[in-house]
Enzyme design. Structure first.
Site, mmCIF file in Angstrom:
data_model
loop_
_atom_site.group_PDB
_atom_site.id
_atom_site.type_symbol
_atom_site.label_atom_id
_atom_site.label_comp_id
_atom_site.label_asym_id
_atom_site.label_seq_id
_atom_site.Cartn_x
_atom_site.Cartn_y
_atom_site.Cartn_z
ATOM 1 C CG MET A 1 0.985 4.006 -5.568
ATOM 2 S SD MET A 1 0.444 2.482 -6.340
ATOM 3 C CE MET A 1 1.268 1.293 -5.273
ATOM 4 C CB CYS A 2 0.650 6.139 -12.055
ATOM 5 S SG CYS A 2 2.416 5.723 -11.990
ATOM 6 N NE ARG A 3 -4.129 7.328 -8.632
ATOM 7 C CZ ARG A 3 -4.715 6.490 -7.760
ATOM 8 N NH1 ARG A 3 -5.913 6.742 -7.293
ATOM 9 N NH2 ARG A 3 -4.104 5.393 -7.378
#
Lengths: 268, 268, 268, 268
Positions: A1-3
């Protein structure tokens, strides 16, 4: 998961949004709050529109918090439409070519999420990219493949419809291969004029995605940042948010056809 | 065009061959003599067999001459079988994942040459890689694709035959797509015991490839290095050189079937 | 604050200690438990002794968890004495030359801690390095300066005494400049035969440092890792742990002279 | 020896000068004609003035020809005053912190040349940097030391005089230490308004330096690039070229005092 974070509005210096605010994206790289992986240290990138029709692109494998080039760029560049991303690798090596955003012609794309079972599906997903766009495949992430496949499905003409078709085709491949993990998709796309923000998942649990209005324009982000956290609105699941160059914004349903019919074809 | 070197014999420190000699591979990175591109500054790598059945792998985007980690590794590591490569990018970005050598299980591969028209053929070449091996596709070079496709063609069982079939299939794709540039192939492959060195081209003009005997074993290289330049022998075009763990070496014809028949099919 | 691990004993593969254990150093890079900064993503490095009198050295700016070269090296290299370090930058840019360990001739050094007020003291600390060693100053960290200054103070002859003198001189400079933050020092040093582990701070609060015996030898680490967490012993504050090549280990007081006298000189 | 280019005039896109021309700086990185080292592959950098008083800075260890971020930046950024540099390392490791240009406050500096005997002189040269500026010492090159020392000598007030004093002090240290190699200096400096280009050497053989007028302004470069090679003028040895924000340019003598007197002092 990234931002990630995207901005569209009057031209502003990128660090206004990316570096200065409390809990900024760069702070989130080290300590995200609404992500399964709190550390997003597997590279970072920005894309921005300036004078050219095609966007500028800076991507690097260093964590955002230690990247002096990124800091200087954000401090200097003023843009009416920009994307920023910090990565926690789920598919694809830690490499500049696997960092977001991805650019093709006038288009810019970044993504937080995953294609369930991607490692087994990779060749089939790659096959959804047309020959003419395949030379633009620089890395091995699912995200870049989604973008190039969507360009092949008409992203330049009707972006949300092309994205629905693309995710439908991918979901179909997942069903054919018996993938057990979901397809999850929070993403931003721009043609250099409009900003599209998508939030959808095959299991109804897409990654978080928020938007808010600031004095200068619209911000879309994986999680709220800055002072007034209550000013942020969640993009509902199964929704695409479109922000026009005029500043008009609208939310519309984003619906991906369940691959049941296709499974039936396969059974036939 | 790139430069490479492979060694097979009694265990020696890697820098004996790679750093110390006059006109060593690392010197060639800055000033190759027999290459169309004299500078090979787009990354470097070594692979070596030690105690484990699978090889060690070090690859980096820096030019070999400025890479302190590479120098220290070559100074420390003793190996009976190792590969070294300096890259001049022809296909695939400058990225660690695009640096040679490539490893898969016990196998190690590196390549100097090209698939003519690769940018247009890429998706079709990728399709020659079996699903089970596709997760090992980390980069976007033609070289890595040849290696993985050859593994799918039986490289583990009969390496030269598998390589002939692989290049035949690629030549076939090139013919079908009307590629006008040739397929050129100078390469080294090892299963951890034997060393295979190939030299072949669809137009009869493969990249240079030499071998020689030193006190400790065999060396294969893109161009001669060290003191006694006259001690080097050219690997003839259309030939595979096999060096057994026992030290026995033999040259054998390497023949790739012309895709005429396949073109006929396409015409039918 | 950083995390580190050192080993001395029978030769073992580095990944036995560095990668495999639960809460290994590489896991600690992403989520340290006993450090003020839980993320140590500003580079990593290993140093190891093999056949050569001087150690091998690998250092890189990538976070340890995403560094494929580091993983491969740890998987291949067997060593009787090695150091490993993951960095959270406190002084000095994110750069390979600022990653630990540092090597000079036969000597290897790594450090967790800080010189209080280092940014203002830097030139004076650099002045403690003798001219003859100054060419080995490759980066700008306080840690490398301590190492080179200690070499100048006789680290090759009587390591603990040289280190006491060095920290005394630094503390003196701190006092002269009115530094308000403490000097904190948890460090490991080797001459290729013995391993020295230091724990000391000017304010009595040094960074954590543990040691334990395993089947093959001794391990020293910033925080316990592996299964039997209760098997770890804390190195007491104000102590140097020396492990001889023979396997003998001893704890001895490590005392740094308070710079009061020197402050008096300055006042005189 | 390195290659560099500086521009001052009406705002232009950086790639107009840096990428597009025949024999551009990026082409020179791979094949310089007037340099002892034809390959300048040990990093690259650009600095530019935009809206902020302090310049933007991008520096990287990759060779300029393979750096996608550099290419995108040069394609996007429009500037009235910018510097670009490709490095062939003579002093200081291959590291981002050792790449030119260097920035401090509003000031930008880049250099081609060397301090003779620098490795032995390093500590003494560093001692010429005032304490207050020492925290800005990020790397270990002679070039960065010259810049910071010159800031300490009044570069902000009277740039050429400060630079004369700085080189005089360095030449003095060289004489005291008995350095046998010369001090050679071709450099560019800007305060954000004016551009200064220096060419001088202690042995009368400074590195090459050229300037020319184009439609939009002035260009200074290590060697001619672009179409009309005859339009380039050499900056004479012992000269400083100053280009004012108004577009006025003038050449003036640049004289460094020979350290004979100082050697006499030392002898006294």
């Amino acid at each position: 998961m990234c931002r990630f974070l995207a901005y569209c509005g009057s031209p502003i210096l990128i660090d206004t949004l990316l570096v200065a605010p409390r809990s900024s994206l760069i702070a989130q790289a080290r300590a995200a709050r609404e992500a399964p992986t709190p550390v997003n240290g597997d590279g970072c990138g920005i894309g921005w529109y300036g004078e050219r029709p095609e966007p500028g692109l800076y991507r690097n494998v260093l964590p955002a918090w230690g990247d002096a080039n990124l800091a200087s760029l954000c401090h200097q560049v003023r843009s009416r439409l920009f994307f920023a991303h910090v990565r926690a690798a789920t598919s694809g090596e830690v490499a500049g070519v696997n960092c977001h955003p991805f650019a093709s012609g006038h288009h810019l794309f970044m993504h937080n999420g995953q294609i369930g079972g991607y490692q087994l599906l990779r060749r089939r997903i790659d096959a959804l990219i047309p020959d003419a766009l395949y030379p633009e495949r620089k890395g091995t992430t699912d995200s870049e493949a989604i973008f190039l496949a969507a360009l092949g499905q008409g992203l330049r003409e009707d972006a949300p419809a092309a994205m629905e078709r693309t995710l439908g085709a991918i979901w179909g491949e997942m069903a054919r291969m018996g993938a057990t993990e979901p397809l999850r998709f929070a993403a931003a796309h721009s043609d250099g004029k409009r900003l599209f923000a998508y939030r959808w998942a095959s299991d109804g649990h897409p990654p978080s995605l928020y938007w808010r209005v600031i004095d200068e324009g619209f911000v879309v982000a994986s999680e709220p940042c800055g002072e007034m956290l209550e000013a942020w609105n969640m993009v509902p699941s199964g929704t695409v948010l479109t922000i026009e160059a005029s500043g008009a914004a609208r939310l519309a349903p984003f619906t991906v056809e369940r691959p049941a019919a296709k499974a039936g074809q396969a059974a036939a």
